[in-house]
Design an enzyme around this catalytic site. Structure first.
Site, mmCIF file in Angstrom:
data_model
loop_
_atom_site.group_PDB
_atom_site.id
_atom_site.type_symbol
_atom_site.label_atom_id
_atom_site.label_comp_id
_atom_site.label_asym_id
_atom_site.label_seq_id
_atom_site.Cartn_x
_atom_site.Cartn_y
_atom_site.Cartn_z
ATOM 1 N N ASP A 7 -17.441 -85.126 -21.557
ATOM 2 C CA ASP A 7 -18.460 -84.328 -22.259
ATOM 3 C C ASP A 7 -18.809 -85.003 -23.589
ATOM 4 O O ASP A 7 -17.997 -85.727 -24.149
ATOM 5 C CB ASP A 7 -17.924 -82.929 -22.579
ATOM 6 C CG ASP A 7 -17.896 -82.014 -21.356
ATOM 7 O OD1 ASP A 7 -18.534 -82.327 -20.348
ATOM 8 O OD2 ASP A 7 -17.216 -80.965 -21.447
ATOM 9 N N ARG B 289 -24.519 -87.880 -17.417
ATOM 10 C CA ARG B 289 -25.090 -86.528 -17.426
ATOM 11 C C ARG B 289 -26.068 -86.496 -18.602
ATOM 12 O O ARG B 289 -25.686 -86.790 -19.737
ATOM 13 C CB ARG B 289 -24.031 -85.464 -17.633
ATOM 14 C CG ARG B 289 -24.662 -84.080 -17.847
ATOM 15 C CD ARG B 289 -23.677 -83.071 -18.424
ATOM 16 N NE ARG B 289 -22.570 -82.832 -17.537
ATOM 17 C CZ ARG B 289 -21.344 -82.487 -17.954
ATOM 18 N NH1 ARG B 289 -21.087 -82.361 -19.233
ATOM 19 N NH2 ARG B 289 -20.379 -82.294 -17.081
HETATM 20 C C1 LIG Z 1 -23.827 -78.893 -16.636
HETATM 21 C C2 LIG Z 1 -24.087 -78.924 -18.105
HETATM 22 C C3 LIG Z 1 -23.248 -79.637 -18.920
HETATM 23 C C4 LIG Z 1 -23.478 -79.721 -20.300
HETATM 24 N N1 LIG Z 1 -22.701 -80.536 -21.065
HETATM 25 C C5 LIG Z 1 -23.009 -80.694 -22.363
HETATM 26 C C6 LIG Z 1 -22.317 -81.638 -23.172
HETATM 27 O O1 LIG Z 1 -21.410 -82.350 -22.726
HETATM 28 N N2 LIG Z 1 -22.675 -81.736 -24.486
HETATM 29 C C7 LIG Z 1 -23.684 -80.985 -25.019
HETATM 30 O O2 LIG Z 1 -23.971 -81.144 -26.210
HETATM 31 N N3 LIG Z 1 -24.345 -80.081 -24.274
HETATM 32 C C8 LIG Z 1 -24.035 -79.923 -22.979
HETATM 33 N N4 LIG Z 1 -24.751 -79.030 -22.213
HETATM 34 C C9 LIG Z 1 -25.656 -78.047 -22.880
HETATM 35 C C10 LIG Z 1 -27.044 -78.579 -23.003
HETATM 36 O O3 LIG Z 1 -27.054 -79.633 -23.916
HETATM 37 C C11 LIG Z 1 -28.015 -77.484 -23.489
HETATM 38 O O4 LIG Z 1 -27.591 -76.970 -24.705
HETATM 39 C C12 LIG Z 1 -28.165 -76.322 -22.519
HETATM 40 O O5 LIG Z 1 -28.173 -76.758 -21.198
HETATM 41 C C13 LIG Z 1 -29.488 -75.587 -22.800
HETATM 42 O O6 LIG Z 1 -30.563 -76.461 -22.646
HETATM 43 P P1 LIG Z 1 -31.630 -76.376 -21.454
HETATM 44 O O7 LIG Z 1 -32.017 -77.761 -21.076
HETATM 45 O O8 LIG Z 1 -31.082 -75.563 -20.338
HETATM 46 O O9 LIG Z 1 -32.916 -75.759 -22.107
HETATM 47 P P2 LIG Z 1 -33.147 -74.442 -22.946
HETATM 48 O O10 LIG Z 1 -34.574 -74.435 -23.285
HETATM 49 O O11 LIG Z 1 -32.170 -74.338 -24.066
HETATM 50 O O12 LIG Z 1 -32.811 -73.304 -21.906
HETATM 51 C C14 LIG Z 1 -33.688 -72.975 -20.830
HETATM 52 C C15 LIG Z 1 -33.336 -71.574 -20.332
HETATM 53 O O13 LIG Z 1 -32.034 -71.588 -19.732
HETATM 54 C C16 LIG Z 1 -31.285 -70.429 -20.104
HETATM 55 N N5 LIG Z 1 -30.057 -70.872 -20.794
HETATM 56 C C17 LIG Z 1 -29.807 -72.108 -21.262
HETATM 57 N N6 LIG Z 1 -28.551 -72.206 -21.757
HETATM 58 C C18 LIG Z 1 -27.987 -71.000 -21.601
HETATM 59 C C19 LIG Z 1 -26.703 -70.452 -21.885
HETATM 60 N N7 LIG Z 1 -25.710 -71.183 -22.428
HETATM 61 N N8 LIG Z 1 -26.474 -69.151 -21.557
HETATM 62 C C20 LIG Z 1 -27.433 -68.392 -20.985
HETATM 63 N N9 LIG Z 1 -28.671 -68.862 -20.679
HETATM 64 C C21 LIG Z 1 -28.949 -70.132 -20.974
HETATM 65 C C22 LIG Z 1 -32.193 -69.588 -20.955
HETATM 66 O O14 LIG Z 1 -32.813 -68.661 -20.097
HETATM 67 C C23 LIG Z 1 -33.221 -70.562 -21.476
HETATM 68 O O15 LIG Z 1 -34.458 -69.959 -21.729
HETATM 69 C C24 LIG Z 1 -24.560 -78.985 -20.847
HETATM 70 C C25 LIG Z 1 -25.414 -78.267 -20.015
HETATM 71 C C26 LIG Z 1 -25.207 -78.236 -18.657
HETATM 72 C C27 LIG Z 1 -26.161 -77.503 -17.799
#
Ligand SMILES: Cc1cc2nc3c(=O)[nH]c(=O)nc-3n(C[C@H](O)[C@H](O)[C@H](O)COP(=O)(O)OP(=O)(O)OC[C@H]3O[C@@H](n4cnc5c(N)ncnc54)[C@H](O)[C@@H]3O)c2cc1C
Length: 294
Positions: free
Chosen positions: A115, A166
């Site tokens: 991560d 990722r």
């Molecule tokens: C499999 C996976 C691994 C990840 N690993 C890392 C990592 O190693 N380091 C890191 O910095 N970040 C990590 N992230 C988090 C990522 O960086 C984002 O902060 C997160 O995915 C939200 O961004 P988004 O692209 O979904 O867009 P956004 O615009 O933030 O979200 C789109 C929609 O998804 C929904 N949503 C998003 N996140 C959440 C949540 N946590 N709870 C509830 N609803 C939510 C909401 O409905 C939102 O409107 C990871 C995410 C995923 C999916």
């Protein structure tokens, strides 16, 4: 205000996003996901460790995870945070622990995703990734964050490794000097990074729930074989959209955190990015009124 919310309520809400306190909980959740055609990546929730012994305990916890994945024939790899492996204690200790985890994974044909944490960790996390690859470990991947301005440069400098990446937006809020602040700029950088990674021949885990980005990404992977990329989502987030990706024959991996540190983890995540609290609040309300909403 968050620490004032009663723990049982936090637990109830968190239970949607965290498998539970034990490895058994993680297995139950992963098994259910596998039945629905979704792969998983299991994360042992840990806090930043300031003693060598605690970091070694995390290494042992991952051993148990690899054993149980193999024993139950689950379709899951693992995700690991370097701060749980002693990153803040010493580079060498952390590299040594990471190498043990990666080696144990290889013994059962498994894979380790490192991560990415906040920007103070980026440089050394990428250095550990390179060191592991140069020591001959191919069953390891890293995470890049589209929020950071450096990400396209990082992809270019990792190109010789054909890194398994990722790609996500990045959860940590970072200052304007090093990170895009504008929502659309982060999205655009995500698309540019995905395009570049695919051009480098990288296997990419496309980690987003953002519909616009999902559509852009689907267009970019069109024509690739289904084994050449995957989508990734967090446990409990946009499950119906995930089902649709699976129905459309895309590979999807769900991030499944478990561990007894669930409370500290939930609090930390919310404090790192208060926007998440808004997502959870609106999702909880939507579920009350429209239980079938995606
Ligand atoms: C499999 C996976 C691994 C990840 N690993 C890392 C990592 O190693 N380091 C890191 O910095 N970040 C990590 N992230 C988090 C990522 O960086 C984002 O902060 C997160 O995915 C939200 O961004 P988004 O692209 O979904 O867009 P956004 O615009 O933030 O979200 C789109 C929609 O998804 C929904 N949503 C998003 N996140 C959440 C949540 N946590 N709870 C509830 N609803 C939510 C909401 O409905 C939102 O409107 C990871 C995410 C995923 C999916």
């Amino acid at each position: 205000m968050l620490p004032g919310v009663p723990k049982p309520i936090v637990r109830k809400i968190s239970s949607r996003y965290i498998a539970g306190p034990t490895v058994e909980d993680a297995c139950r959740v992963v098994s259910g996901l596998n039945e629905r055609g979704k792969m998983a990546t299991i994360d042992v929730l840990g806090e930043e460790h300031d003693s060598e012994e605690e970091a070694r305990a995390v290494v042992r916890a991952y051993d148990d995870v690899f054993d149980i994945i193999e024993e139950r024939e689950l379709d899951s790899n693992v995700s690991v945070k370097l701060t749980a492996l002693g990153f803040k204690l010493s580079y060498e200790l952390c590299l040594e622990n990471a190498e043990i985890v990666v080696r144990h994974a290889a013994e059962s044909g498994n894979f380790v995703r490192i991560d990415m944490e906040d920007s103070s960790c980026t440089m050394d996390t990428l250095r550990i990734y390179r060191d592991l690859r140069e020591r001959g470990h191919d069953n390891v991947g890293v995470v890049l964050q589209a929020r950071l301005r450096r990400t396209l440069r990082d992809i270019r400098s990792l190109k010789d490794l054909r890194p398994n990446v990722r790609l996500c937006k990045g959860i940590y809020l970072e200052p304007p000097l090093i990170a895009f602040q504008d929502f659309q700029e982060v999205r655009d950088n995500f698309v540019a990074a995905l395009d570049l990674l695919l051009a480098c021949g990288s296997y990419v885990g496309i980690a987003t729930h953002d519909e616009w980005l999902l559509e852009q990404s689907l267009a970019l992977v069109e024509g690739l074989g289904r084994e050449e990329y995957e989508f990734q989502m967090l446990l409990g987030v946009r499950e119906l959209r995930g089902d649709r990706l699976v129905r459309d024959d895309h590979r999807l991996r769900i991030y499944v955190p478990f561990g007894k540190h669930w409370y500290a983890y939930s609090m930390r995540r919310l404090q790192e990015n208060p926007k998440i609290a808004g997502y959870i609040a609106s999702d909880t309300i939507n579920r009350l009124f429209a239980p079938n909403g995606s």
